[in-house]
Design an enzyme around this catalytic site. Structure first.
Site, PDB file in Angstrom:
ATOM      1  N   LYS A   5       0.872  -1.268  -0.126  1.00  0.00           N
ATOM      2  CA  LYS A   5       0.062  -0.135  -0.137  1.00  0.00           C
ATOM      3  C   LYS A   5       0.801   1.192  -0.011  1.00  0.00           C
ATOM      4  CE  LYS A   5      -3.750  -1.929   2.827  1.00  0.00           C
ATOM      5  NZ  LYS A   5      -4.904  -1.881   2.154  1.00  0.00           N
ATOM      6  N   ARG A  23      -9.538 -12.069   3.509  1.00  0.00           N
ATOM      7  CA  ARG A  23     -10.189 -13.129   3.203  1.00  0.00           C
ATOM      8  C   ARG A  23      -9.251 -14.499   3.188  1.00  0.00           C
ATOM      9  NH1 ARG A  23     -11.234 -10.380  -2.910  1.00  0.00           N
ATOM     10  NH2 ARG A  23     -11.010  -8.553  -1.318  1.00  0.00           N
TER      11      ARG A  23
END
Ligand code: BES
Ligand code: MN
Ligand code: ZN
Length: 498
Positions: free
Chosen positions: A270, A345
Site C-alpha cells: 500500500k 479473505r
C-alpha cells in the site's frame, strides 16, 4: 465510571453538573417548571435555548443542589429516539469535561420511547462520549476525572435500572474494543493480541484458548500461514467460548473477527498516505468479537457463543507470499493469490472453514475487508451480505433491526451468483481478487466458497475507524460491531424463548 439511578428531585440532586435533555417543544416558553427549583437565571436564559440537537445552554443556578445545570437539545419531540439521546448525552459529556465535573446527573423524562431503552441510550452516549485514549500521552491534559453518573428518574422503575446497567456494560465493552484498535501495532502483534484476549477472558469469565504456529500448521490453515510468511511474528488463532448452563441453543452462534494486526499490503504494498496509515485498525473485527464476548459474559446472556480470531500481520518479508502463489486452504480448496493485499479473505476463509466443526446455528464474521465497502457506504454503515436462499431476507432483517436499535447501522449488498465469475482462476479453484468493480461483493463471494451453514458477513471497513470525529465517537477506533452484535444476540436469545 460509576453509574446509578436515583429518584431524588432534580433540585435536590447534588452533582457538579446536571444535564437536562429537552425537546424543541419543551424548550418553548419559560421552562417555569424548573425556575422553582433553580431560581431566576433559568427563566432569564430560557429564550437562548432552542432545544435543537446541537444547542445547549450552561448556567449556574441561584438555588438547588447542583453546581451547574445544562440544557441539551433533543430536536423535535416526535423524533426523539435512542440515537438522539446518545448524541445529547455525549454532548453533555463534553460539557462535563470542560467543566472538570466529577459527578454528573442526567434527568430522565417521559419521551416517546421505552424507559429502559432511554436509560440505556443516555448512559451509553455519555460513557462513550467521555471515552479518551491517552495511553501514550506523557503530557496528560487536565480534563478532570469523571467519577459518577446519576440517572435521575421521577419514579422507582426497575426497567430504568436495567437499562442504565446495560448501557454501562455495553459502553465499557465498546471501550475495550476501541482500546485494542487504538493500540500501537507493535503492542498488538498476533501473540500480544492473543494474550490480551486471554486476559479479557479471565477477567470477564469466558474461556480463551490460543493456538500457536504448530497447531495452525497441524490444522492446515494454509491461508493464515500464507499471509504470515512475510512476517517475523508468528500467527495465532484464538478460540473464545461462552457456554452457560442455561443456554437456549445447542449449536453455537460463531463470531469470526479479522485479526490483521497491521496491513502493509504485503508485496502488493500500500502507499502510506490515506491508505496504509490507518491499517493498525485492520484487527477491528477481532476487537469487536472480544468486546462482544465480554458483553455476553458480563450480561450472562443465555446463549452458547463462540469467537474465532485468526491473527497475523501482512508484510513484504523475504519469504512473503507472492502474486502467483497457489495456496491450499484449510478446507482443501486452492486459491491463486493475485494480490497479497487481499489478505483478510485468506485468513477468514480458514476460520470460516474451521467454524464448521462447531455445527453452528449461524456464523457471523466482522472484517475490515475492503476499501470498496468504504466507497459504497462511507462511515455511517457497514455492508451486510448473506448468501441468497430461503432465509436470507430474514437474516438481513434481523441484522438491520439490530443496527437500527443499536445505532450501528448496516446496509445490504447483493451476493448474486453472477459475481462469482469475477474470481474464477485459470489455475486454481478461485483467485483472491476480482476486478475493480463490486469489490465488497466479490470478497464476500470468495468467502462463500468456505461456508456451509447459515452465514452473515459484515464488512466494517468504513465505520470501524475515524479520522474525523462523529457524535460519541472520537477519532480512532469506534468499537463498531459491539453494540450491533450485542443487540443482535439479545434479539436472538429472545426469539429462542419463543
Ligand atoms: N484492510 C484492507 C481493507 C480496508 C481498506 C480496510 C480501507 C479499511 C479501510 C484490505 O485488506 C485490503 O487491502 N483490501 C483490498 C482488496 C483488493 C486488493 C482486492 C482493497 O480493498 O483495496
Ligand atoms: Mn489488505
Ligand atoms: Zn486488510
Amino acid at each position: 465510571m460509576k453509574v446509578s439511578v436515583t429518584t431524588i428531585s432534580v433540585a435536590e440532586l447534588d452533582v457538579d453538573l446536571l444535564l437536562i435533555p429537552r425537546t424543541r417543544e419543551q424548550a418553548d416558553g419559560t421552562m417555569a417548571d424548573l425556575a422553582a427549583g433553580f431560581g431566576g437565571s433559568v427563566r432569564r436564559s430560557a429564550p437562548d435555548f432552542t432545544g435543537d440537537p446541537d444547542n445547549s445552554l450552561l448556567l449556574y443556578p441561584e438555588t438547588g443542589s447542583a453546581r451547574r445545570v445544562a440544557f441539551v437539545g433533543l430536536g423535535p419531540s416526535d423524533r426523539v429516539d435512542a440515537e438522539s439521546l446518545r448524541i445529547a448525552a455525549a454532548h453533555g459529556a463534553t460539557m462535563a469535561r470542560s467543566a472538570k465535573a466529577e459527578t454528573v446527573g442526567i434527568a430522565l423524562d417521559a419521551w416517546d420511547l421505552d424507559a429502559e431503552d432511554a436509560a440505556q441510550a443516555l448512559v451509553e452516549g455519555f460513557v462513550l462520549g467521555a471515552y479518551r485514549f491517552d495511553r501514550y500521552r506523557t503530557d496528560a491534559r487536565d480534563e478532570g476525572s469523571l467519577q459518577r453518573l446519576v440517572l435521575q428518574a421521577t419514579e422507582k422503575d426497575k426497567a430504568v435500572r436495567r437499562g442504565a446497567e446495560r448501557g454501562r456494560v455495553v459502553a465499557e465493552c465498546v471501550s475495550s474494543a476501541r482500546d485494542l484498535v487504538n493500540l500501537s501495532p507493535d503492542e498488538k502483534t498476533p501473540t500480544l493480541l492473543a494474550r490480551a484476549m486471554e486476559r479479557s477472558a479471565k477477567k470477564h469469565g469466558y474461556v480463551a484458548s490460543v493456538w500457536d504456529r504448530a497447531i495452525i500448521e497441524e490444522e492446515g490453515m494454509g491461508g493464515l500461514l500464507a499471509v504470515n510468511r512475510g512476517s517475523t511474528e508468528p500467527p495465532t488463532f484464538t478460540v473464545l467460548e461462552w457456554m452457560p448452563e442455561n443456554r437456549r441453543n445447542d449449536h453455537p452462534v460463531v463470531l469470526v473477527g479479522k485479526g490483521v494486526t497491521f496491513d502493509t499490503g504485503g508485496l502488493s504494498l500500500k502507499s502510506t498516505l490515506d491508505s496504509m496509515d490507518a491499517m493498525k485498525s485492520d484487527m477491528a473485527g477481532a476487537a469487536a468479537v472480544v468486546g462482544v464476548m465480554e458483553a455476553v459474559a458480563r450480561m450472562e446472556l443465555p446463549l452458547y457463543v463462540v469467537g474465532l480470531v485468526p491473527a497475523s500481520d501482512n508484510r513484504p518479508g523475504e519469504n512473503a507470499y507472492v502474486p502467483g502463489d497457489v495456496v491450499r486452504m484449510h478446507s482443501g480448496k486452492t486459491v491463486e493469490v493475485l494480490n497479497t493485499d487481499a489478505e483478510g479473505r485468506m485468513l477468514l476463509a480458514d476460520a470460516l472453514s474451521y467454524a464448521k466443526t462447531y455445527n453452528p446455528e449461524i456464523v457471523i464474521d466482522l472484517a475490515t475487508l475492503t476499501g470498496a465497502a468504504v466507497v459504497a457506504l462511507g462511515q455511517h454503515a457497514a455492508a451486510v451480505m448473506t448468501p441468497e436462499g430461503a432465509s436470507s431476507a430474514e437474516r438481513v432483517a434481523a441484522m438491520t433491526t439490530a443496527g437500527q436499535r443499536s445505532g450501528e447501522r448496516v446496509h445490504p449488498l447483493p451476493m448474486f451468483a453472477e459475481y462469482a465469475k469475477d474470481i474464477e482462476s485459470d489455475v486454481a479453484d478461485m483467485k483472491n481478487v476480482g476486478g475493480r468493480s463490486a469489490g465488497a461483493v466479490t470478497a464476500a463471494k470468495f468467502l462463500e466458497h468456505f461456508v456451509s451453514y447459515p452465514w452473515i458477513h459484515l464488512d466494517i471497513a468504513g465505520p470501524s475507524f475515524l479520522k474525523k470525529p462523529l457524535p460519541y465517537r472520537p477519532v480512532g477506533g469506534t468499537g463498531f460491531g459491539v453494540r450491533l452484535l450485542v443487540e443482535y444476540l439479545r434479539g436472538f436469545a429472545d426469539r429462542k424463548r419463543g
